[in-house]
Motif scaffolding. Structure first.
Motif, PDB file in Angstrom:
ATOM      1  N   VAL A 132       0.840  -1.209   0.000  1.00  0.00           N
ATOM      2  CA  VAL A 132       0.000   0.000   0.000  1.00  0.00           C
ATOM      3  C   VAL A 132       0.870   1.251   0.000  1.00  0.00           C
ATOM      4  O   VAL A 132       0.564   2.229  -0.699  1.00  0.00           O
ATOM      5  N   TRP A 133       1.987   1.233   0.772  1.00  0.00           N
ATOM      6  CA  TRP A 133       2.818   2.435   0.769  1.00  0.00           C
ATOM      7  C   TRP A 133       3.466   2.635  -0.607  1.00  0.00           C
ATOM      8  O   TRP A 133       3.677   3.779  -1.042  1.00  0.00           O
ATOM      9  N   GLY A 134       3.752   1.537  -1.337  1.00  0.00           N
ATOM     10  CA  GLY A 134       4.274   1.683  -2.701  1.00  0.00           C
ATOM     11  C   GLY A 134       3.275   2.359  -3.616  1.00  0.00           C
ATOM     12  O   GLY A 134       3.637   3.185  -4.461  1.00  0.00           O
ATOM     13  N   ILE A 135       1.989   2.015  -3.452  1.00  0.00           N
ATOM     14  CA  ILE A 135       0.932   2.658  -4.250  1.00  0.00           C
ATOM     15  C   ILE A 135       0.872   4.147  -3.932  1.00  0.00           C
ATOM     16  O   ILE A 135       0.757   4.991  -4.839  1.00  0.00           O
ATOM     17  N   ILE A 136       0.955   4.488  -2.626  1.00  0.00           N
ATOM     18  CA  ILE A 136       0.947   5.900  -2.224  1.00  0.00           C
ATOM     19  C   ILE A 136       2.149   6.626  -2.825  1.00  0.00           C
ATOM     20  O   ILE A 136       2.029   7.774  -3.276  1.00  0.00           O
ATOM     21  N   MET A 137       3.296   5.956  -2.858  1.00  0.00           N
ATOM     22  CA  MET A 137       4.502   6.565  -3.433  1.00  0.00           C
ATOM     23  C   MET A 137       4.301   6.891  -4.909  1.00  0.00           C
ATOM     24  O   MET A 137       4.680   7.965  -5.380  1.00  0.00           O
ATOM     25  N   CYS A 138       3.683   5.984  -5.644  1.00  0.00           N
ATOM     26  CA  CYS A 138       3.403   6.231  -7.067  1.00  0.00           C
ATOM     27  C   CYS A 138       2.485   7.436  -7.251  1.00  0.00           C
ATOM     28  O   CYS A 138       2.624   8.204  -8.208  1.00  0.00           O
ATOM     29  N   CYS A 139       1.546   7.610  -6.329  1.00  0.00           N
ATOM     30  CA  CYS A 139       0.588   8.716  -6.430  1.00  0.00           C
ATOM     31  C   CYS A 139       1.266  10.082  -6.307  1.00  0.00           C
ATOM     32  O   CYS A 139       0.694  11.096  -6.752  1.00  0.00           O
ATOM     33  N   HIS A 140       2.471  10.127  -5.702  1.00  0.00           N
ATOM     34  CA  HIS A 140       3.199  11.397  -5.609  1.00  0.00           C
ATOM     35  C   HIS A 140       3.413  12.015  -6.992  1.00  0.00           C
ATOM     36  O   HIS A 140       3.461  13.242  -7.135  1.00  0.00           O
ATOM     37  N   ALA A 141       3.571  11.157  -7.990  1.00  0.00           N
ATOM     38  CA  ALA A 141       3.868  11.642  -9.339  1.00  0.00           C
ATOM     39  C   ALA A 141       2.704  12.432  -9.934  1.00  0.00           C
ATOM     40  O   ALA A 141       2.897  13.210 -10.883  1.00  0.00           O
ATOM     41  N   ALA A 142       1.499  12.256  -9.404  1.00  0.00           N
ATOM     42  CA  ALA A 142       0.314  12.915  -9.960  1.00  0.00           C
ATOM     43  C   ALA A 142      -0.034  14.216  -9.254  1.00  0.00           C
ATOM     44  O   ALA A 142      -1.005  14.884  -9.630  1.00  0.00           O
ATOM     45  N   CYS A 143       0.732  14.613  -8.242  1.00  0.00           N
ATOM     46  CA  CYS A 143       0.388  15.804  -7.456  1.00  0.00           C
ATOM     47  C   CYS A 143       0.485  17.077  -8.289  1.00  0.00           C
ATOM     48  O   CYS A 143       1.433  17.269  -9.056  1.00  0.00           O
ATOM     49  N   LYS A 144      -0.496  17.966  -8.083  1.00  0.00           N
ATOM     50  CA  LYS A 144      -0.533  19.233  -8.817  1.00  0.00           C
ATOM     51  C   LYS A 144      -0.295  20.438  -7.914  1.00  0.00           C
ATOM     52  O   LYS A 144      -0.082  21.543  -8.400  1.00  0.00           O
ATOM     53  N   ASN A 145      -0.339  20.225  -6.586  1.00  0.00           N
ATOM     54  CA  ASN A 145      -0.152  21.348  -5.663  1.00  0.00           C
ATOM     55  C   ASN A 145       0.427  20.846  -4.345  1.00  0.00           C
ATOM     56  O   ASN A 145       0.514  19.627  -4.100  1.00  0.00           O
ATOM     57  N   PHE A 146       0.790  21.795  -3.494  1.00  0.00           N
ATOM     58  CA  PHE A 146       1.420  21.462  -2.224  1.00  0.00           C
ATOM     59  C   PHE A 146       0.488  20.655  -1.326  1.00  0.00           C
ATOM     60  O   PHE A 146       0.914  19.698  -0.670  1.00  0.00           O
ATOM     61  N   ALA A 147      -0.788  20.991  -1.290  1.00  0.00           N
ATOM     62  CA  ALA A 147      -1.734  20.333  -0.379  1.00  0.00           C
ATOM     63  C   ALA A 147      -1.832  18.834  -0.651  1.00  0.00           C
ATOM     64  O   ALA A 147      -1.802  18.018   0.274  1.00  0.00           O
ATOM     65  N   SER A 148      -1.955  18.458  -1.929  1.00  0.00           N
ATOM     66  CA  SER A 148      -2.071  17.032  -2.268  1.00  0.00           C
ATOM     67  C   SER A 148      -0.769  16.295  -1.960  1.00  0.00           C
ATOM     68  O   SER A 148      -0.785  15.160  -1.471  1.00  0.00           O
ATOM     69  N   PHE A 149       0.348  16.955  -2.223  1.00  0.00           N
ATOM     70  CA  PHE A 149       1.650  16.335  -1.941  1.00  0.00           C
ATOM     71  C   PHE A 149       1.836  16.124  -0.442  1.00  0.00           C
ATOM     72  O   PHE A 149       2.271  15.055   0.011  1.00  0.00           O
ATOM     73  N   GLU A 150       1.471  17.128   0.349  1.00  0.00           N
ATOM     74  CA  GLU A 150       1.606  17.036   1.803  1.00  0.00           C
ATOM     75  C   GLU A 150       0.707  15.929   2.362  1.00  0.00           C
ATOM     76  O   GLU A 150       1.113  15.176   3.267  1.00  0.00           O
ATOM     77  N   ALA A 151      -0.497  15.791   1.826  1.00  0.00           N
ATOM     78  CA  ALA A 151      -1.412  14.748   2.288  1.00  0.00           C
ATOM     79  C   ALA A 151      -0.819  13.358   2.041  1.00  0.00           C
ATOM     80  O   ALA A 151      -0.911  12.466   2.894  1.00  0.00           O
ATOM     81  N   LEU A 152      -0.192  13.189   0.877  1.00  0.00           N
ATOM     82  CA  LEU A 152       0.424  11.897   0.562  1.00  0.00           C
ATOM     83  C   LEU A 152       1.624  11.611   1.457  1.00  0.00           C
ATOM     84  O   LEU A 152       1.858  10.460   1.853  1.00  0.00           O
ATOM     85  N   ARG A 153       2.390  12.644   1.816  1.00  0.00           N
ATOM     86  CA  ARG A 153       3.528  12.424   2.719  1.00  0.00           C
ATOM     87  C   ARG A 153       3.051  11.977   4.109  1.00  0.00           C
ATOM     88  O   ARG A 153       3.669  11.129   4.751  1.00  0.00           O
ATOM     89  N   VAL A 154       1.941  12.540   4.565  1.00  0.00           N
ATOM     90  CA  VAL A 154       1.378  12.125   5.860  1.00  0.00           C
ATOM     91  C   VAL A 154       0.947  10.658   5.799  1.00  0.00           C
ATOM     92  O   VAL A 154       1.226   9.871   6.717  1.00  0.00           O
ATOM     93  N   LEU A 155       0.277  10.282   4.703  1.00  0.00           N
ATOM     94  CA  LEU A 155      -0.150   8.890   4.539  1.00  0.00           C
ATOM     95  C   LEU A 155       1.049   7.951   4.453  1.00  0.00           C
ATOM     96  O   LEU A 155       1.033   6.845   5.012  1.00  0.00           O
ATOM     97  N   LEU A 156       2.083   8.395   3.756  1.00  0.00           N
ATOM     98  CA  LEU A 156       3.289   7.576   3.621  1.00  0.00           C
ATOM     99  C   LEU A 156       3.931   7.347   4.978  1.00  0.00           C
ATOM    100  O   LEU A 156       4.345   6.223   5.311  1.00  0.00           O
ATOM    101  N   GLY A 157       3.993   8.399   5.794  1.00  0.00           N
ATOM    102  CA  GLY A 157       4.537   8.258   7.134  1.00  0.00           C
ATOM    103  C   GLY A 157       3.719   7.295   7.985  1.00  0.00           C
ATOM    104  O   GLY A 157       4.276   6.491   8.739  1.00  0.00           O
ATOM    105  N   ALA A 158       2.390   7.364   7.842  1.00  0.00           N
ATOM    106  CA  ALA A 158       1.519   6.466   8.606  1.00  0.00           C
ATOM    107  C   ALA A 158       1.802   5.010   8.274  1.00  0.00           C
ATOM    108  O   ALA A 158       1.851   4.142   9.161  1.00  0.00           O
ATOM    109  N   LEU A 159       2.025   4.723   6.998  1.00  0.00           N
ATOM    110  CA  LEU A 159       2.275   3.341   6.578  1.00  0.00           C
ATOM    111  C   LEU A 159       3.676   2.879   6.972  1.00  0.00           C
ATOM    112  O   LEU A 159       3.865   1.752   7.432  1.00  0.00           O
ATOM    113  N   GLU A 160       4.657   3.734   6.798  1.00  0.00           N
ATOM    114  CA  GLU A 160       6.032   3.338   7.101  1.00  0.00           C
ATOM    115  C   GLU A 160       6.280   3.209   8.601  1.00  0.00           C
ATOM    116  O   GLU A 160       7.306   2.655   9.013  1.00  0.00           O
ATOM    117  N   SER A 161       5.351   3.672   9.411  1.00  0.00           N
ATOM    118  CA  SER A 161       5.535   3.572  10.869  1.00  0.00           C
ATOM    119  C   SER A 161       5.598   2.126  11.343  1.00  0.00           C
ATOM    120  O   SER A 161       6.069   1.853  12.454  1.00  0.00           O
TER     121      SER A 161
END
Length: 502
Positions: A132-161
């Motif tokens: 699942v964290w790999g899928i979230i990582m791929c989604c980073h490539a589709a970000c268009k603004n800071f808010a979406s990128f920041e949301a994905l980083r939070v999710l990535l941190g939650a999974l990598e914990s």
């Protein structure tokens, strides 16, 4: 019905009553196998053969996954000089919050994920988290603004914990206490390979973008590649790694019993899927919990700073963007070599904490002093490189949780609290980089020096506690008269025979 055993306490005999429910339900996962493994003798040749087999089938997959997870973690450092900040219109402290956001997710989900690892099959749960964290990582490539990128980083941190706690538990399941520091240093040291691969891929993509161009932004391709690698490693981990040694497909039935007997002296077992409140509460009256928590905050303020800002700091020394990516490569090599080398020394001389203190002085305090106070840019660059091996003492404490904390609920809780300190430090670190202080960031460098000194004091305090506690237990000379007590899921404080490895 109760099973009554005797316990010798200071020359007195007292009764220790164990409820039948405890025996049948609340003991370690390896308890039944431990009853079958009585009488099995592990001679030196058998021990070496088993260790080689475990190293062959367990260690490589841990190394691979840990290298890839660190690639994901440090991907921002490469993307930052490849156009990420410009394309997503990051200004002021926005980029600092990208680093902090990752650890915010890590912090919030550390306890829930750790409890899930206890409650559900360990390897299968970890494999799903990685996918699942790999899928979230791929989604980073589709970000268009800071808010979406920041949301994905939070999710990535939650999974990598969940990754580091899982690997600490796995190491404790398979290896003897005296072997755990070196094996932890091996899989953790592969963070260095992750840095090398991440910087190399980023450099190649950046060069192509600058010369003949890329179909989409190079930093987007970087995240897509790393996400794909993560998904692959997650599938491999899910299929390959058994939940406990008792379920190992690469061991014969007799070898599984030998593995149980081999780790009997650990007094920590394989694990227990029942949450025990008494063990949870014990964590909060154990001084080690607070010493390690303070250490982790102090050590990871510098880590959070350099992990996210290494290439930016190197750019500030006068290098171009592509040059900064190249100059970051030796950092990974230093980590890969010296983390494993210091782990080997700790294993050879049986001195984990003293080796960690020496490593902390060299790779933490000396490195940030060079970075912060040296006037020569080459000396500053050496400081960045040396900091690559700063996890040497951190590895020691991870290994300490595996080898010096008994009782599965207590181990899971200790792991979680320890890593919450890790999150807090890494959340604070990026915030010390104030935009108006660019490119020197003097305030950040001073904070790194102060924190590096504080972590050394915490390590000395922990070693002192272990020495005093071991001497106290030796004087009292208490013993359990309980069959298979090593697999009764007793904590290190409940078991009077337990001694802490220094």
């Amino acid at each position: 019905m109760t099973d009554t055993k005797d316990e010798k306490r200071d020359g007195q005999v007292v009764e220790l009553e164990l409820d039948e429910k405890l025996i049948k339900k609340d003991v370690d996962l390896a308890f039944q196998l431990a009853q079958q493994s009585h009488g099995i003798v592990i001679d030196e040749e058998t021990n070496r053969r088993l260790l080689r087999k475990i190293d062959l089938w367990v260690c490589p997959i841990l190394c691979l996954v840990y290298a890839i997870q660190f690639m994901d973690k440090v991907s921002n450092a490469g993307a930052a000089v490849m156009g990420l900040r410009t394309d997503l219109e990051m200004t002021g402290l926005m980029y600092s919050w990208v680093g902090t956001g990752f650890y915010l997710g890590y912090l919030v989900f550390e306890f829930p994920v750790s409890l899930a690892l206890q409650r559900f099959p360990l390897a299968k749960t970890t494999g799903l988290i990685i996918i699942v964290w790999g899928i979230i990582m791929c989604c980073h490539a589709a970000c268009k603004n800071f808010a979406s990128f920041e949301a994905l980083r939070v999710l990535l941190g939650a999974l990598e914990s969940g990754i580091t706690p899982a690997f600490v538990i796995i190491t404790g399941q398979w290896y003897r206490r005296e072997e755990q520091y070196f094996r932890t240093s091996i899989w953790f040291g592969f963070n260095g390979l992750g840095t090398i691969l991440s910087s190399s891929i980023a450099y190649g993509l950046f060069q192509r973008q600058e010369t003949i161009g890329t179909p989409i932004d190079a930093w987007r391709i970087l995240y897509a590649i790393m996400g794909g690698m993560t998904i692959f490693s997650g599938i491999l981990f899910f299929l390959h790694m058994p939940d406990t040694p008792a379920q190992a497909w690469f061991l014969t039935e007799h070898e599984r019993l030998q593995v149980v007997e081999r780790i009997r002296d650990n007094k920590t077992g394989f694990g227990n899927r029942h949450f025990k409140w008494d063990q949870f509460k014990e964590c909060f009256v154990d001084p080690r919990t607070y010493i390690m928590f303070i250490y982790n905050i102090a050590s990871n303020i510098p880590n959070g700073s350099i992990t996210n800002f290494s290439t930016i700091l190197i750019e500030g020394m006068g290098y171009s963007s592509s040059g900064a990516l190249l100059m970051n490569l030796p950092t990974g090599a230093v980590e890969l070599v010296f983390c494993i080398l210091f782990g080997f020394f700790a294993r050879k001389f049986n001195l984990g904490l003293p080796v960690a203190i020496v490593g902390s002085v060299i790779f933490c305090l000396l490195s940030v002093c060079l970075l912060g106070f040296a006037s020569n840019t080459y000396a500053q660059l050496v400081g960045v490189w040396l900091f690559g091996a700063s996890p040497v003492p951190y590895i020691c404490l991870l290994s300490n949780i595996a080898s010096n904390t008994a009782g599965h609920t207590k181990k899971v809780t200790s792991n979680a609290i320890f890593l919450i300190g890790y999150c807090v430090g890494n959340m604070i670190g990026p915030q010390t980089f104030i935009d108006k202080q660019a490119p020197k960031y003097v305030g950040a460098k001073v904070s790194m020096v102060v924190c590096s000194a504080a972590q050394i004091l915490a390590l000395v305090a922990l070693m002192g506690y272990y020495m005093i506690e071991n001497k106290r237990r030796d004087r009292r000379d208490e013993h359990l008269d309980m069959e298979d007590s090593e697999f009764a899921d007793l904590t290190d404080r409940q078991n009077p025979e337990f001694r802490y490895i220094i």
